[in-house]
Design an enzyme around this catalytic site. Structure first.
Site, PDB file in Angstrom:
ATOM      1  N   ASP A  54      -1.621   3.895  -9.274  1.00  0.00           N
ATOM      2  CA  ASP A  54      -1.265   2.567  -8.750  1.00  0.00           C
ATOM      3  C   ASP A  54      -1.904   1.450  -9.574  1.00  0.00           C
ATOM      4  O   ASP A  54      -1.240   0.489  -9.979  1.00  0.00           O
ATOM      5  CB  ASP A  54      -1.766   2.411  -7.303  1.00  0.00           C
ATOM      6  N   GLU A  79      -1.634  -5.127  -4.395  1.00  0.00           N
ATOM      7  CA  GLU A  79      -2.290  -4.376  -3.331  1.00  0.00           C
ATOM      8  C   GLU A  79      -3.616  -3.771  -3.791  1.00  0.00           C
ATOM      9  O   GLU A  79      -4.511  -3.554  -2.994  1.00  0.00           O
ATOM     10  CB  GLU A  79      -1.336  -3.262  -2.880  1.00  0.00           C
ATOM     11  N   ASP A 153       3.802  -4.608  -5.928  1.00  0.00           N
ATOM     12  CA  ASP A 153       3.422  -3.352  -5.282  1.00  0.00           C
ATOM     13  C   ASP A 153       3.652  -2.266  -6.325  1.00  0.00           C
ATOM     14  O   ASP A 153       4.786  -1.896  -6.618  1.00  0.00           O
ATOM     15  CB  ASP A 153       4.255  -3.076  -4.029  1.00  0.00           C
ATOM     16  N   ASP A 156       5.137   1.792  -4.381  1.00  0.00           N
ATOM     17  CA  ASP A 156       5.384   1.724  -2.938  1.00  0.00           C
ATOM     18  C   ASP A 156       5.807   3.098  -2.455  1.00  0.00           C
ATOM     19  O   ASP A 156       6.582   3.782  -3.118  1.00  0.00           O
ATOM     20  CB  ASP A 156       6.478   0.695  -2.633  1.00  0.00           C
ATOM     21  N   ASP A 314       5.291  -6.069  -0.342  1.00  0.00           N
ATOM     22  CA  ASP A 314       6.365  -5.141   0.046  1.00  0.00           C
ATOM     23  C   ASP A 314       7.732  -5.810   0.060  1.00  0.00           C
ATOM     24  O   ASP A 314       8.751  -5.157  -0.168  1.00  0.00           O
ATOM     25  CB  ASP A 314       6.110  -4.575   1.455  1.00  0.00           C
TER      26      ASP A 314
END
Length: 397
Positions: A54, A79, A153, A156, A314
Site C-alpha cells: 500500500d 490512507e 487509496d 482498496d 474511497d
C-alpha cells in the site's frame, strides 16, 4: 489539467504493476501470503509487507506527481503513513530513492534483510510505464494547479488483495469478492469548494489469462471542470445513439426496477427496503472503490452504503468520474431526510473539510453514508421508492 490527468493515469498503471508484481513474483508473493502469528515475532516484516505494498503505491504516486508537477506532491493525501519500525526498533521512512539499488537497500531495512524481495520490489517501482490515451491527448484544459488537492487509496479492498481469490464467479457482471474487487483510487478535488474534478480508478486484476495465469488490468477516468465533462466510457456509450434513441432508452430505463450494489455488512433495515425496491437486483460486493466502479460501468444503477466507514479517499475518484457522466455521490442520510419532490440538487459529498469533533481517520469519514449514481432521474426514482419503503424507520439508519 489534462496533463495532470494523463500523468495520474500513468502513475495509476505503475501502481497497478506493483500490485500485480506482489502477487506474481515468487519472492514477493511468499511475503504477501504469510500471516504473522504471535509466536513469530521475527517475521514481523511479513505482516508489514501487506502494508508496504500500500505504502509503496502511495509513495510512487506522490513522488512521480511531485517530479512532474513541483508542489503537487505535498497536496496528495492518503490512507497510509510511510513510516515503518523494523525488528531492531529502527523507524524507517519509505521514500523512493534516485536509483533502483538505493531503493532496494532502503526496502531491505524494512524487510529485515530480505534482498531478493527488496530487489524485486525496487525493480518494479523504478520501471517506467508508457501509456497513451488518444481522448486525453486531444484535450486541452487549463486549471490553476494551486487549487488542486488529491486523495489516494493505494490498494482498496486490501483483504481481497491478500486473500487473492481468482476463481470467483460474477453475478450479472458484479463480483461479490476476489481480486477483481481490488482498485487503485486517485481523486482530484478543488481545495476551495471541495468538489471533485478528476478521477482515476485502476482495476489491476480485471481479467486473467487462464493459460499463463497473468492478470490484465483496466483503467477508467473522468474530468468535470467549468462545464467540460468527459470520461473514458464516452466512446462506448455514445456509439449509435441520437437524441431520439436516448430519450426512448431513458423511458425504458425508468420503467424497469433499479438495481443496487451493497456491502455485505449493510444495515438490515436498508437491506429489507432494498429488496422491496429492487427485487432481485441487489448485489453484495467487496470494496468501496469496486462498488462505485460497478455504477461507473453501468452494471448497477446505485451504490448505497448507510454506515460511516468509507472515507474521502474511497469516494473522490469515482465521484469525479460520475460527475463527468451526469451523476454523482450524495450524502445518504441527507438524501433520506429530503423529499424527492423538492427539486433541489442532492447533497453531494465534499472533500476539503475535516469532520468537526472527530479524530484520526474519522476526520475524513463520509459520516452520512453515501449513494453513488449515474443518472439523476434514476436516483430520484430510487429515493422516492426507498423512502416509501423505509417509512418511519429511515431516521434509524
Amino acid at each position: 489539467m489534462s496533463d495532470i490527468l494523463r500523468e495520474l493515469l500513468r502513475v495509476s498503471e505503475k501502481a497497478a504493476n506493483i500490485a500485480r508484481a506482489c502477487r506474481q513474483q515468487e519472492a514477493l508473493f511468499q511475503l504477501l501470503i504469510q500471516e504473522k502469528k504471535d509466536s513469530e515475532k521475527n517475521k514481523k516484516f511479513a505482516a508489514d509487507f501487506k502494508t508496504l505494498a500500500d505504502v509503496l503505491v502511495q509513495e510512487v504516486i506522490k513522488q512521480n506527481m511531485e517530479n512532474k508537477f513541483p508542489g503537487l506532491g505535498k497536496k496528495i493525501f492518503g490512507e497510509e503513513s510511510n513510516e515503518f519500525t523494523n525488528d531492531l526498533g529502527e523507524k524507517i521512512t519509505v521514500e523512493l530513492r534516485t536509483t533502483e539499488a538505493e531503493t532496494a537497500e532502503l526496502l531491505s531495512r524494512v524487510l529485515d534483510g530480505n534482498m531478493p524481495a527488496s530487489e524485486a520490489l525496487a525493480k518494479v517501482v523504478h520501471q517506467d510505464v508508457d501509456l497513451t490515451d488518444p481522448t486525453l491527448e486531444s484535450l486541452e484544459i487549463q486549471v490553476p494547479q494551486d487549487i488542486l488537492g488529491i486523495w489516494v487509496d493505494p490498494i482498496d479492498s486490501t483483504y481481497q488483495y491478500i486473500k487473492g481469490s481468482a476463481d470467483v464467479k460474477s453475478n450479472q457482471g458484479v463480483f461479490p469478492s476476489g481480486l477483481q474487487c481490488v482498485t487503485i483510487l486517485i481523486g482530484v478535488y478543488d481545495i476551495q469548494t471541495g468538489m471533485p474534478l478528476m478521477g482515476v480508478i485502476n482495476q489491476p486484476f480485471a481479467s486473467q489469462n487462464l493459460t499463463t495465469l497473468r492478470w490484465k488490468g483496466q483503467y477508467y477516468w473522468g474530468l468535470s471542470y467549468m462545464g467540460t465533462n468527459i470520461h473514458s466510457l464516452q466512446l462506448a456509450t455514445s456509439k449509435g445513439n441520437d437524441g431520439e434513441t436516448q430519450t426512448e432508452h431513458a423511458d425504458v430505463e425508468l420503467a424497469r426496477p433499479c438495481s443496487a450494489v451493497i456491502s455485505t455488512s449493510e444495515n438490515q433495515t436498508i437491506k429489507a427496503a432494498l429488496s422491496r425496491v429492487c427485487g432481485g437486483g441487489v448485489f453484495p460486493a467487496a470494496g468501496a472503490g469496486y462498488k462505485s466502479l460497478c455504477v461507473v460501468q453501468g452494471l448497477v444503477d446505485i451504490y448505497i452504503f448507510s454506515e460511516d466507514t468509507t472515507y474521502k479517499w474511497d469516494s473522490c475518484a469515482a465521484h469525479a468520474i460520475l460527475r463527468a457522466m451526469g451523476g454523482g455521490i450524495a450524502d445518504m442520510k441527507e438524501c433520506l431526510a429530503r423529499s424527492p419532490q423538492t427539486g433541489l440538487d442532492w447533497p453531494q459529498l465534499l472533500y476539503h473539510m475535516e469532520n468537526r469533533g472527530a479524530s484520526g481517520v474519522d476526520l475524513w469519514a463520509n459520516k452520512g453514508g453515501l449513494i453513488a449514481y449515474r443518472s439523476r432521474h434514476r436516483l430520484d426514482s430510487f429515493l422516492s421508492c426507498l423512502i416509501q419503503n423505509l417509512g418511519p424507520l429511515k431516521t434509524q439508519t
